[in-house]
Design an enzyme around this catalytic site. Structure first.
Site, PDB file in Angstrom:
ATOM      1  N   HIS A  97      58.120  37.373  34.362  1.00  0.00           N
ATOM      2  CA  HIS A  97      57.800  36.692  35.112  1.00  0.00           C
ATOM      3  C   HIS A  97      57.820  35.194  33.601  1.00  0.00           C
ATOM      4  O   HIS A  97      57.542  35.200  32.537  1.00  0.00           O
ATOM      5  CB  HIS A  97      56.624  35.966  35.847  1.00  0.00           C
ATOM      6  N   HIS A 147      57.644  36.665  29.931  1.00  0.00           N
ATOM      7  CA  HIS A 147      55.725  37.544  29.382  1.00  0.00           C
ATOM      8  C   HIS A 147      55.614  38.259  30.434  1.00  0.00           C
ATOM      9  O   HIS A 147      56.549  38.390  31.578  1.00  0.00           O
ATOM     10  CB  HIS A 147      54.933  36.918  29.345  1.00  0.00           C
ATOM     11  N   ARG A 165      41.152  46.170  31.456  1.00  0.00           N
ATOM     12  CA  ARG A 165      42.090  44.713  31.232  1.00  0.00           C
ATOM     13  C   ARG A 165      41.995  43.669  31.657  1.00  0.00           C
ATOM     14  O   ARG A 165      42.498  44.170  33.174  1.00  0.00           O
ATOM     15  CB  ARG A 165      43.280  44.857  30.412  1.00  0.00           C
TER      16      ARG A 165
HETATM   17  C1  LIG Z   1      49.704  27.866  40.161  1.00  0.00           C
HETATM   18  C2  LIG Z   1      50.748  28.924  40.492  1.00  0.00           C
HETATM   19  C3  LIG Z   1      51.175  29.701  39.553  1.00  0.00           C
HETATM   20  C4  LIG Z   1      51.582  31.250  40.075  1.00  0.00           C
HETATM   21  C5  LIG Z   1      51.345  30.879  42.023  1.00  0.00           C
HETATM   22  C6  LIG Z   1      50.148  29.670  42.023  1.00  0.00           C
HETATM   23  O1  LIG Z   1      50.499  28.680  43.072  1.00  0.00           O
HETATM   24  C7  LIG Z   1      49.660  30.918  41.671  1.00  0.00           C
HETATM   25  C8  LIG Z   1      49.274  31.850  40.834  1.00  0.00           C
HETATM   26  C9  LIG Z   1      50.320  31.572  39.353  1.00  0.00           C
HETATM   27  C10 LIG Z   1      50.801  32.980  39.779  1.00  0.00           C
HETATM   28  C11 LIG Z   1      49.524  33.788  38.642  1.00  0.00           C
HETATM   29  C12 LIG Z   1      50.356  35.093  38.269  1.00  0.00           C
HETATM   30  C13 LIG Z   1      52.179  35.261  37.637  1.00  0.00           C
HETATM   31  C14 LIG Z   1      52.988  34.220  39.194  1.00  0.00           C
HETATM   32  C15 LIG Z   1      54.679  34.576  38.449  1.00  0.00           C
HETATM   33  C16 LIG Z   1      52.228  34.880  39.964  1.00  0.00           C
HETATM   34  O2  LIG Z   1      52.397  35.491  41.148  1.00  0.00           O
HETATM   35  O3  LIG Z   1      51.056  33.804  40.559  1.00  0.00           O
HETATM   36  C17 LIG Z   1      52.222  32.995  38.805  1.00  0.00           C
HETATM   37  C18 LIG Z   1      53.144  31.763  39.870  1.00  0.00           C
HETATM   38  C19 LIG Z   1      53.469  31.376  38.911  1.00  0.00           C
HETATM   39  O4  LIG Z   1      53.521  30.875  37.726  1.00  0.00           O
HETATM   40  O5  LIG Z   1      55.245  31.022  39.907  1.00  0.00           O
HETATM   41  O1  LIG Z   2      47.514  38.986  32.014  1.00  0.00           O
HETATM   42  C1  LIG Z   2      48.354  38.984  30.850  1.00  0.00           C
HETATM   43  O2  LIG Z   2      48.067  38.822  30.052  1.00  0.00           O
HETATM   44  C2  LIG Z   2      49.356  38.088  32.067  1.00  0.00           C
HETATM   45  C3  LIG Z   2      49.331  37.296  33.187  1.00  0.00           C
HETATM   46  C4  LIG Z   2      50.207  36.738  33.680  1.00  0.00           C
HETATM   47  O3  LIG Z   2      51.079  36.364  32.973  1.00  0.00           O
HETATM   48  C5  LIG Z   2      49.989  35.304  34.873  1.00  0.00           C
HETATM   49  O4  LIG Z   2      48.966  34.566  34.808  1.00  0.00           O
HETATM   50  O5  LIG Z   2      50.424  34.237  34.814  1.00  0.00           O
HETATM   51 FE   LIG Z   3      52.049  34.692  33.527  1.00  0.00          FE
END
Ligand SMILES: C=C1C[C@]23C[C@@]1(O)CC[C@H]2[C@@]12CCC[C@@](C)(C(=O)O1)[C@H]2[C@@H]3C(=O)O
Ligand SMILES: O=C(O)CCC(=O)C(=O)O
Ligand SMILES: [Fe+2]
Length: 356
Positions: A215, A272, A282
């Protein structure tokens, strides 16, 4: 249309001895080359001297969309405290964690990655998102002992906010943009943020599992702290998936989709993912930094002229997060006004994930 993620989807990964089909992403014969460790990785940049760092940051943003920083002024003590908080949270029994489960339409709380709904297989990870005050969720998790968690989160967010502001200045500075050009970025509380704690338990069959699927982040920039176990990989044209080795005390910086838009595509957001490990747990903590609510993000006027028309339409962060939740990897292209620059193919990765 993404399905609603129910809390039952969150299996207790710590107790599973064999990879279930629901979590098997590929056959054991598949090899995407990502475990090739002899390739150069993202640059490591010393923040001791801003003048020296700025060019290296610009180059890293253009060529990798990510870099690591050292001498960033975040103390090792705070990084350790944050790691301890994460470990404490994810070590709770599943029933307890589910008390702070993210609601189906919410942002904050415990659960599977938000992007899970776009994949038929489940990821080998669990997450906890903090958006605004963590107090209510912390009380649900530790009814008699929630203060320490909240204190560490507050300190971590304050320190990260300062660092994110400084990094944004350097990243924009490397494009010739000054703070006067980006009025909303000046002064305290000039950004908005979320904190994402990710846990990747040791996995019985790591080659077939996926910790966090490929993503890009919907942020201006992301500051990631990883514990001493590798797993983060960035995708680079020509190299494929490249591992980002954990360096004690270093932080990983990712260019997010909103910086991609601000820079009119000059600094592409980095694709990534996180892979998992057979024996080691991890943990990672991502500080997701975006603009204040209500601010419309669009290509900076200094970077736009007749030859370089604006490639994206204006969007607020919340509008973009909504678009990402609906269209995932097509979110960036859904706000695009014209074709990407020549020599700038960010259209497909090895997992068939479309970006931009
Ligand atoms: C601010 C944000 C970015 C995120 C969606 C969110 O509302 C909170 C969680 C964030 C996260 C973290 C893990 C990867 C990701 C793609 C996800 O599923 O939740 C990111 C979201 C993002 O960057 O789009
Ligand atoms: O765990 C990681 O190294 C990646 C986490 C990440 O990509 C995210 O929280 O958006
Ligand atoms: Fe990320």
């Amino acid at each position: 249309m993404p399905s609603i993620i129910s809390s039952e989807k969150q299996l207790d990964l710590y107790s599973i001895k064999e990879l279930p089909e629901s979590h098997a992403w590929r056959s054991s014969l598949d090899d995407d080359g990502s475990r090739n460790i002899n390739v150069e990785s993202i640059p490591v940049i010393d923040l001791n001297d801003d003048k020296f760092a700025i060019d290296r940051i610009g180059h890293a943003c253009k060529t990798w969309g990510a870099f690591q920083i050292v001498n960033h002024n975040i103390s090792q003590r705070l990084l350790n405290d944050m790691e301890t908080c994460g470990t404490r949270l994810f070590s709770l029994p599943m029933q307890q964690k589910l008390k702070a489960a993210r609601s189906s339409d919410g942002i904050a709380g415990y659960g599977v990655a938000r992007i899970s709904s776009f994949f038929s297989k489940l990821m080998w990870s669990e997450g906890f998102t903090i958006f605004g005050s963590p107090l209510e969720h912390a009380r649900q998790l530790w009814p008699h002992n929630y203060n320490k968690f909240c204190d560490v989160i507050e300190e971590y967010e304050n320190e990260m906010e300062k660092l994110a502001g400084r990094l944004m200045g350097l990243m924009l500075g490397s494009l010739g943009i000054t703070k006067e050009d980006v009025k909303w970025a000046v002064g305290p509380r000039s950004g908005c943020s979320a904190l994402q704690l990710n846990s990747y338990p040791a996995c019985p069959d790591p080659d077939r599992a996926m910790g966090l699927a490929a993503h890009t982040d919907s942020t201006i920039l992301t500051i990631l702290h990883q514990n001493n176990t590798s797993g983060l990989q960035v995708f680079r044209e020509g190299n494929g998936w490249v591992t980002v080795p954990p360096l004690r005390g270093a932080l990983v910086i990712n260019v997010g989709d909103l910086l991609h838009i601000l820079s009119n595509g000059l600094y592409p957001s980095v694709l990534h993912r996180a892979v998992v490990n057979k024996t080691r747990h991890r943990l990672s903590v991502a500080y997701l930094y975006g603009p204040p609510s209500g601010v419309k993000i669009s290509p900076l006027s200094k970077l736009v002229d007749q030859r370089n028309p604006p490639m994206y339409r204006p969007v607020t962060w919340s509008e973009y997060l909504g678009t990402k939740a609906k269209h995932f990897d097509k979110a960036l292209s859904s706000v695009r006004l014209c074709a990407p620059r020549i020599g700038f193919d960010n259209s497909k990765d090895q997992n068939g994930v479309q970006v931009g």
